[in-house]
Design an enzyme around this catalytic site. Structure first.
Site, PDB file in Angstrom:
ATOM      1  N   ARG A 112      77.323 -22.672  60.127  1.00 28.04           N
ATOM      2  CA  ARG A 112      78.197 -23.590  60.846  1.00 28.04           C
ATOM      3  C   ARG A 112      77.447 -24.270  61.990  1.00 28.04           C
ATOM      4  O   ARG A 112      77.610 -25.473  62.224  1.00 28.04           O
ATOM      5  CB  ARG A 112      79.423 -22.849  61.400  1.00 28.04           C
ATOM      6  CG  ARG A 112      80.299 -23.739  62.259  1.00 28.04           C
ATOM      7  CD  ARG A 112      81.547 -23.044  62.752  1.00 28.04           C
ATOM      8  NE  ARG A 112      82.322 -23.962  63.601  1.00 28.04           N
ATOM      9  CZ  ARG A 112      83.563 -23.737  63.995  1.00 28.04           C
ATOM     10  NH1 ARG A 112      84.202 -22.642  63.630  1.00 28.04           N
ATOM     11  NH2 ARG A 112      84.193 -24.613  64.765  1.00 28.04           N
ATOM     12  N   ASN A 166      87.875 -23.218  54.500  1.00 26.45           N
ATOM     13  CA  ASN A 166      87.631 -24.649  54.704  1.00 26.45           C
ATOM     14  C   ASN A 166      86.376 -25.133  53.970  1.00 26.45           C
ATOM     15  O   ASN A 166      85.476 -24.335  53.724  1.00 26.45           O
ATOM     16  CB  ASN A 166      87.485 -24.939  56.199  1.00 26.45           C
ATOM     17  CG  ASN A 166      88.822 -25.118  56.870  1.00 26.45           C
ATOM     18  OD1 ASN A 166      89.736 -25.703  56.301  1.00 26.45           O
ATOM     19  ND2 ASN A 166      88.953 -24.604  58.084  1.00 26.45           N
ATOM     20  N   HIS A 217      93.183 -31.918  56.917  1.00 26.87           N
ATOM     21  CA  HIS A 217      92.449 -32.398  58.092  1.00 26.87           C
ATOM     22  C   HIS A 217      92.375 -33.928  58.131  1.00 26.87           C
ATOM     23  O   HIS A 217      91.492 -34.497  58.770  1.00 26.87           O
ATOM     24  CB  HIS A 217      91.040 -31.783  58.172  1.00 26.87           C
ATOM     25  CG  HIS A 217      91.067 -30.327  58.495  1.00 26.87           C
ATOM     26  ND1 HIS A 217      89.933 -29.590  58.755  1.00 26.87           N
ATOM     27  CD2 HIS A 217      92.096 -29.446  58.613  1.00 26.87           C
ATOM     28  CE1 HIS A 217      90.260 -28.335  59.013  1.00 26.87           C
ATOM     29  NE2 HIS A 217      91.570 -28.226  58.920  1.00 26.87           N
ATOM     30  N   TYR A 265      92.320 -34.009  63.889  1.00 29.91           N
ATOM     31  CA  TYR A 265      91.033 -34.293  63.253  1.00 29.91           C
ATOM     32  C   TYR A 265      90.795 -35.798  63.101  1.00 29.91           C
ATOM     33  O   TYR A 265      89.654 -36.242  62.954  1.00 29.91           O
ATOM     34  CB  TYR A 265      90.935 -33.619  61.881  1.00 29.91           C
ATOM     35  CG  TYR A 265      90.663 -32.144  61.974  1.00 29.91           C
ATOM     36  CD1 TYR A 265      89.364 -31.657  62.069  1.00 29.91           C
ATOM     37  CD2 TYR A 265      91.703 -31.222  62.005  1.00 29.91           C
ATOM     38  CE1 TYR A 265      89.109 -30.295  62.175  1.00 29.91           C
ATOM     39  CE2 TYR A 265      91.469 -29.865  62.115  1.00 29.91           C
ATOM     40  CZ  TYR A 265      90.163 -29.409  62.197  1.00 29.91           C
ATOM     41  OH  TYR A 265      89.914 -28.068  62.315  1.00 29.91           O
TER      42      TYR A 265
END
Length: 448
Positions: A112, A166, A217, A265
């Site tokens: 990430r 996700n 999102h 988002y």
């Protein structure tokens, strides 16, 4: 265990023996798991869980043991006859399961951190589910999820796969396209909005109706009714946000003319310059969201390791994904009981948005029946949102196919056609670096 708990356990045991459920959680060492366990305990009457299997990989074994032992203490305190199993044997956990939920992070938080930092070197938004970072997460995750699906097809063909890994919409679409598994995608944003409105007006959540239009999102809220009264204008003034997206005020004139509340988002698309500037400033200071999450997780696992703790700590609600697990338990209850209630889910389009393919995953309200979710027709679709929805869906479908095939040409087309990527040249250079940085987790791209 005291006498009352023993008596209670015997009463529940009769129910569990007759109709107990087996649930497998892939990514069971997640910090969100205590919230899931709390949900199973609170709603045992409507969702009688007999076996809860928490599954993780060897590198996640420490966290699995910590969170798994907390889960056992929570169950022990409740007096319910739920067996909690901790394992790295995914197939054993899936075999005969009624529900499989996925909450994994392929590459863990180090991946990430790269997803968020590499795009910033090219002047592009760095975010874990949106833009190039979200694409890399999808490329790493989709092959692993499809591998899980092959196990489900073989070992639990009637199970429901509830995915809140996700990017949830893309993962759900990949499962719908490339497997035979019954799958539904989940996000915490809709339940978070309902909770916010419920609290604001001091009413029960089931007295709030909000219509969500778009993709995971990337949604707009076009109606907000509280006990039948239109409250959209109030929320256009207030807006809504989340822990994992920087707070920045919406332009009131823009919101008023949009006539819909945008997902937080969407700030990355509507306020790209300001959001990028904010990210760049943090990047220069050596701060990114992945590092923040690491610290929060370390603190949570310190709490979880305390042998005196036997309930979900309030600090968990400070995570950006708070209420994911509550959404998952709600969905399981509704599928199991055929509640026919309304939930916001990621499902196949099937004509709901007539400008997208039928097999596209969209995020909309659904009636949840025993046989699965039925998407509701939309009453309002902001015409100005259609172009962005279509563009992002085009990118998503290219990226999904690239993840499955390992085709660099498709990956390049996906990167180039994401609205947040400014040019072909930037896309080519950024793709090269990001693929190389993720080489360990992208065998489809590197073993040919």
């Amino acid at each position: 265990m005291n006498r009352s708990n023993k008596q209670k356990r015997q009463e529940w045991l009769i129910l569990a023996t007759n109709q107990g459920l087996k649930i497998a959680v892939i990514g069971g060492g997640s910090s969100y798991t205590p919230e899931l366990v709390e949900g199973f305990i609170l709603h045992y009457k409507e969702l009688p869980v007999r076996e809860l299997w928490l599954v993780d990989i060897e590198p996640g074994l420490r966290k699995l043991n910590i969170v798994g032992n907390l889960a056992k203490r929570m169950v022990e305190k409740s007096g319910l006859p739920i067996e909690v199993h901790l394992t790295t044997d995914r197939r054993k956990a899936i075999e005969g399961a009624d529900f499989v939920s996925t909450q994994m992070r392929v590459g863990m938080l180090d991946a990430r951190a790269r997803d968020e930092s590499i795009p910033l070197k090219y002047g592009v938004i760095g975010q874990e589910t949106t833009g190039p970072g979200g694409m890399m997460k999808a490329l790493r995750t989709i092959p692993v999820i499809l591998d899980v699906c092959r196990d489900i097809e073989e070992l639990a063909p009637n199970a429901w796969l509830l995915n809140f890994t996700n990017p949830a919409g893309m993962v759900t679409e990949a499962v719908l396209k490339y497997s035979k598994v019954k799958s539904i995608g989940l996000c915490n944003a809709p339940i978070g909005l309902i909770k916010q409105v419920s609290s604001k007006y001091n009413v029960a959540a089931d007295r709030v109706y909000a219509e969500f239009v778009g993709l995971n999102h990337l949604h707009w809220i076009t109606r907000i009714d509280v006990e039948g009264e239109d409250k959209l204008d109030d929320m256009l003034t207030e807006g809504y946000s989340a822990k994992n997206v920087p707070a920045r005020e919406w332009n009131p004139e823009f919101l008023k003319s949009l006539r819909a509340v945008p997902s937080y988002y969407l700030k990355y698309f509507y306020m790209t310059d300001a959001m990028l500037e904010e990210q760049m400033e943090s990047f220069k200071q050596g701060i990114n969201r992945a590092e923040v999450v690491k610290r929060v997780e370390e603190e949570l696992f310190e709490l979880y390791a305390n042998l005196e703790l036997s309930e979900k700590p309030k600090q968990l609600e400070q995570r950006g994904g708070a209420f994911y697990s509550e959404a998952a338990v709600n969905l399981m209850r509704s599928l199991y009981n055929g509640s026919n209630d309304i939930q916001t889910l990621n499902v196949a389009n099937r004509g709901i948005l007539d400008f997208l393919p039928d097999d596209a995953s969209i995020e909309v309200n659904c009636v949840v029946t025993k046989n699965g979710p039925l998407p509701l027709p939309l009453t309002k679709i902001p015409p100005m949102a259609k172009g962005l929805i279509h563009a992002v869906k085009t990118y998503e479908q290219l990226a999904i196919d690239a993840a499955v095939t390992g085709d660099r040409a498709l990956a390049l087309q996906a990167m180039v056609h994401h609205p947040l990527v400014p040019s072909v040249d930037v896309a080519v250079r950024m793709l090269d670096e990001m693929l190389e940085a993720n080489k360990e987790f992208l065998p489809n791209f590197f073993t040919k």
